[in-house]
Design an enzyme around this catalytic site. Structure first.
Site, PDB file in Angstrom:
ATOM      1  N   TYR A  78      -6.069  -3.934  44.258  1.00  0.00           N
ATOM      2  CA  TYR A  78      -6.385  -3.132  43.077  1.00  0.00           C
ATOM      3  C   TYR A  78      -5.611  -3.686  41.892  1.00  0.00           C
ATOM      4  O   TYR A  78      -4.419  -3.926  41.957  1.00  0.00           O
ATOM      5  CB  TYR A  78      -6.011  -1.653  43.247  1.00  0.00           C
ATOM      6  N   HIS A 128      -9.183  10.153  34.657  1.00  0.00           N
ATOM      7  CA  HIS A 128      -8.854   9.307  35.798  1.00  0.00           C
ATOM      8  C   HIS A 128      -8.148  10.090  36.907  1.00  0.00           C
ATOM      9  O   HIS A 128      -7.748   9.511  37.914  1.00  0.00           O
ATOM     10  CB  HIS A 128      -7.954   8.134  35.371  1.00  0.00           C
ATOM     11  N   ARG A 155     -13.566  -5.866  32.289  1.00  0.00           N
ATOM     12  CA  ARG A 155     -13.105  -5.904  33.673  1.00  0.00           C
ATOM     13  C   ARG A 155     -14.292  -5.571  34.556  1.00  0.00           C
ATOM     14  O   ARG A 155     -15.281  -5.016  34.100  1.00  0.00           O
ATOM     15  CB  ARG A 155     -11.963  -4.926  33.919  1.00  0.00           C
ATOM     16  N   GLU A 214     -19.807  -2.866  38.337  1.00  0.00           N
ATOM     17  CA  GLU A 214     -19.835  -2.435  36.946  1.00  0.00           C
ATOM     18  C   GLU A 214     -19.111  -3.463  36.084  1.00  0.00           C
ATOM     19  O   GLU A 214     -17.939  -3.749  36.322  1.00  0.00           O
ATOM     20  CB  GLU A 214     -19.131  -1.086  36.786  1.00  0.00           C
TER      21      GLU A 214
END
Lengths: 358, 193, 316
Positions: A38, A198, A228, A270
């Site tokens: 991550y 988030h 990103r 995405e």
């Protein structure tokens, strides 16, 4: 540049969505290494990268017409997928200008923008040939468009869009057009601060990832967008995997077997970009979604093997958060046949230029 | 369940007057007043009593030492009082609210609509942990939820009550618990009594 | 709309008072400029006789303008820096490098009312605010505090604008700041831009009147921030030592010898240039580091901060 659109394909019902060979080869595969890591992985959104999808700031591909139609169906059923808080009007016009200018400059065969001036109050004419739209309007006057400017232009663009207002050293998700999301609800989240929206993401909060990302984004500069990649998985090539319609697509997760996983399970990538908007000082957050079945991906040998290894190394909290629990074993079993254990080069490029037969 | 790792979950404080404020408004949900609590609040707010208004909602309990006291029948009247505020509130004013979460957020939202900033509003949770739950599927709000899984008042689906909280809706998120395998509903627990 | 630097040409320049010069800048190649927001600033690269200055000026052009940028530059007394260059040397037709507009002082879109207090040239960011508020129909009031003889200098940009008051230091003309701050309704936002002493006074009075901190905004300006006694700095990663002159900042000295340092506002506000301080005692002049970070002494913002001791060692 001409694009061979596939206007009849569907993202629901019979799910007739398919990727051409060219679309598979340009897929923005997100895993450069065999192990899952991550990271915030933000980089400048320049006109280059390991996939053709990076060549233009707002990528238009063969699925454009069908995606816009699917978005219209979703909005018809649930108008709440488009939310704009009242103080966001300046940011709405910023978004319309950014999209119209970029699309008409990068895809002149498909889109044209004719301006009589640049300031608010000038007459603009927008032509969208793939969707058969010609609209003359006054820039800055919402009453001269069929709907508010943000909804107007994002109905004509692939992917989701959120706008974050910047104030009090924080970002607030105060507008959005969200019809192809990975299981989050705009109607619930609209108005939330960066940390609040988030909130449900596991693991990352403890490592300070979001504090650093927020500090970075508050300093995002006009003219220097960043990007990103994020990813999850979906059953069937379905754009609308919202919590709103979860009762419709949730049962599909229980339908995956090691035999059908190749066709049913899709990697959902995405391409997230972030843009400082010029007049409102808000941040535009387009989320462009790309779908490819495991079968599509395995036609690129490096990707089939890499995906098998990455999915084998996911932390359990992440498997749960991304909703993979029920079908991950079947997907791994299907992918195992495409992983012979050989060493794979670092990087996301496909490493081949043509695909073998299906 | 008043604390959660989810960052959208609000945290609450003890009430005490912010001495930098100019006018002070204290709103108390009557059901949540324990014996002696109003006297204790009066003591806490004594330093600002000259500039204190107190709205006691749904109670006849005393209000000695709480400045100018109003009594209102229910939370809807509080919301109306803000919506029709003829006296303008000032940028230096402070609002203090005590009550259950649905009450706190109904009041906070009504105050925010007329311009109160989050920094001007102090919330103290008291009484039941019952939740207001927003159904992600039909968008109906179900009140007074005390269980980990609740039936939606609108579409009757079994909703898993998550800790993800929206201040704008003043509600927690409810998501269908058995969408992937219809009928497979986990044991219901009394979590928010 | 992607880019980092602009090449601008001076299209017009005129003195609007003995110490103020108004510049109109267009793209040197005749193209359109990127639009900018209310409160935005432009950083100009000024090639002075002794060295290069990078100075930021508020854009006073209407937000979204793409034909030209306008700025007003005050001549700083005894300046040998950028403002002297603009006042004495820059002429119509000259070409300048600039960064794309940045914005560290945007109006708050959720405000019910915008209250602006300007001191003298500190009015410049508010000139673009006024055009923005006129478009959006926002409720606002602007109070300009200046010398009596300056009261009409900004009239060309204030014509037709309601809710603008001008104050100066004479009986009947002073601004009663405590009364003004006490009278504002919930949902108001306060913006102040002026000399440091005025900013500090307004910020203190607002806190005393109970204004929530998130409703109070201040833009600091003034080149006096960056100068001071000369000192030396050793850049540990680059392995070079640099002398920082009296009239240049540590950041400017680092740039002068060709070491790359990231930066944005150059005024100690944004934190982009924050650099680990390995040795030496800093004279912190920024608005970014927390009290605890200053106390710890491990970080420095080279755009404004200097050395308290003779030599600093930076991890750069």
């Amino acid at each position: 540049m001409s694009i061979a659109f596939k206007p009849e394909e569907t993202f629901r019902g019979d799910y007739s969505y398919r990727n051409s060979d060219a679309a598979v080869l340009r897929f923005p595969f997100p895993f450069p290494e065999d192990r899952y890591m991550y990271s915030v992985n933000i980089e400048p959104h320049v006109r280059s990268g390991p996939s053709d999808v990076f060549l233009r700031p707002f990528d238009v591909d063969e699925h454009y017409i069908a995606e816009c139609r699917d978005k219209a169906i979703t909005l018809e059923r649930d108008p709440g997928r488009c939310q704009v808080l009242p103080h966001m009007m300046m940011a709405q016009w910023d978004t319309l200008e950014l999209l119209m200018e970029n699309l008409s400059a990068d895809y002149p065969e498909q889109f044209s923008l004719i301006k009589e001036g640049d300031d608010f109050g000038s007459r603009w004419t927008w032509i969208n040939r793939p969707l058969g739209i010609e609209q003359s309007f006054i820039f800055g006057n919402a009453e001269t468009l069929p709907c508010e400017p943000f909804e107007y232009i994002t109905r004509q663009a692939q992917g989701d869009f959120a706008i974050c207002d910047q104030r009090d050293d924080n970002l607030f998700m105060d507008a959005g057009m969200v019809t192809s999301q990975a299981d989050w609800s705009l109607e619930f989240d609209v108005g939330m601060s960066f940390m609040e929206w988030h909130g449900p993401v596991p693991l990352a909060h403890q490592t300070g990832v979001f504090e650093r990302a927020l500090k970075y984004l508050l300093m995002l500069r006009l003219g220097q967008p960043v990007r990103r990649l994020n990813w999850t998985m979906s059953i069937n090539p379905r754009l609308d995997t919202s919590p709103e319609s979860y009762p419709e697509w949730g049962p599909d997760r229980a339908s995956v077997t090691p035999d059908n996983a190749g066709q049913k399970v899709h990697l959902r990538v995405e391409l997230q970009t972030l843009w400082r908007l010029p007049r409102s000082n808000a941040i535009l957050f387009p989320i462009r979604c790309y779908l490819a079945s495991l079968e599509d991906l395995a036609r690129v040998p490096k990707w089939g093997a890499r995906l098998h290894r990455v999915l084998s190394s996911l932390p359990p909290q992440l498997v749960e958060y991304k909703g993979l629990t029920r079908y991950l074993p079947a997907a791994l079993e299907w992918l195992a046949q495409h992983d012979d254990g050989r060493e794979l080069p670092v990087g996301t490029e496909p490493g081949i230029t043509t695909l073998g037969p299906r | 369940m008043l604390h959660s790792d989810i960052k959208s979950r609000p945290t609450y404080t003890q009430l005490e007057p912010d001495l930098s404020g100019s006018q002070h408004l204290l709103i108390v949900e009557g059901d949540t007043v324990l014996p002696g609590r109003l006297d204790s609040l009066a003591g806490t707010f004594a330093p600002v009593e000259e500039n204190l208004h107190t709205w006691l909602v749904g109670t006849q309990a005393g209000g000695l030492g709480l400045g100018k006291v109003w009594r209102l029948p229910g939370v809807a009247d509080v919301v109306d009082a803000f919506a029709c505020a003829t006296r303008g509130y000032g940028i230096g004013d402070r609002l203090y609210v005590q009550g259950t979460e649905p009450f706190l957020w109904s009041v906070a939202k009504a105050a925010a609509i007329i311009g109160f900033s989050a920094e001007q509003i102090h919330l103290h949770h008291a009484g039941s942990l019952r939740r207001r739950v927003w159904c992600t599927h039909c968008h109906t709000v179900t009140e007074d939820v005390t269980t980990s899984i609740a039936s939606c008042a609108g579409c009757h689906r079994h909703l898993l009550v998550r800790d993800h909280f929206s201040r704008r809706l003043g509600a927690f998120m409810g998501v269908m618990v058995d969408a992937e395998a219809p009928g497979e509903v986990p044991a219901v627990e009394e979590s928010f009594a | 709309m992607i880019g980092e630097t602009l090449t601008l040409k001076v299209a017009a320049a005129c003195a609007i008072s003995p110490s103020l010069r108004h510049l109109r800048l267009v793209a040197a190649d005749g193209s359109k400029l990127p639009p900018a927001a209310a409160g935005a600033h432009l950083q100009l690269v000024l090639n002075g006789a002794a060295r290069t200055h990078r100075n930021a000026y508020s854009l006073i052009s209407r937000p979204g303008a793409r034909d030209a940028y306008e700025i007003i530059v005050r001549r700083v007394p005894a300046s040998r820096g950028g403002s002297a260059f603009i006042h004495e040397q820059l002429k119509v037709g000259d070409v300048l490098e600039a960064g794309w507009p940045g914005n560290l002082f945007a109006p708050v879109r959720t405000a019910r009312r915008h209250l602006m207090i300007a001191g003298g040239i500190g009015i410049t960011p508010f000139l673009s605010y006024l055009a923005d508020f006129a478009f959006g129909g926002a409720d606002y009031a602007l109070h300009l505090c200046c010398r009596e003889d300056e009261q009409h200098v900004f009239d060309p940009w204030l014509a037709g604008k309601s809710s603008v008051s001008v104050h100066w230091d004479a009986d009947g003309h002073r601004l009663d700041i405590p009364a003004l701050l006490a009278a504002q309704p919930v949902g108001s936002h306060l913006y102040v831009c002026g000399p440091a002493a005025m900013n500090d006074e307004v910020l203190e009075l607002a806190a005393a009147a109970g204004w929530p901190a998130s409703h109070v905004h201040c833009e600091h300006f003034g080149s006096a921030l960056s100068g001071g006694e000369a000192f030396r700095a050793f850049l540990a990663k680059s392995g070079v030592e640099v002398s920082v002159g009296e009239d240049e900042s540590l950041l400017e000295a680092i740039e002068r010898i060709g070491v790359k340092a990231s930066c944005l506002c150059r005024g100690g506000a944004c934190g982009v240039c924050v650099t680990p301080l390995l040795d030496g005692e800093a004279d912190h002049r920024d608005h970014y580091l927390s009290a605890a970070e200053r106390e710890a002494g491990r970080l420095i913002l080279p755009c404004v901060s200097r050395a308290r001791s003779g030599r600093l060692v930076l991890d750069l």
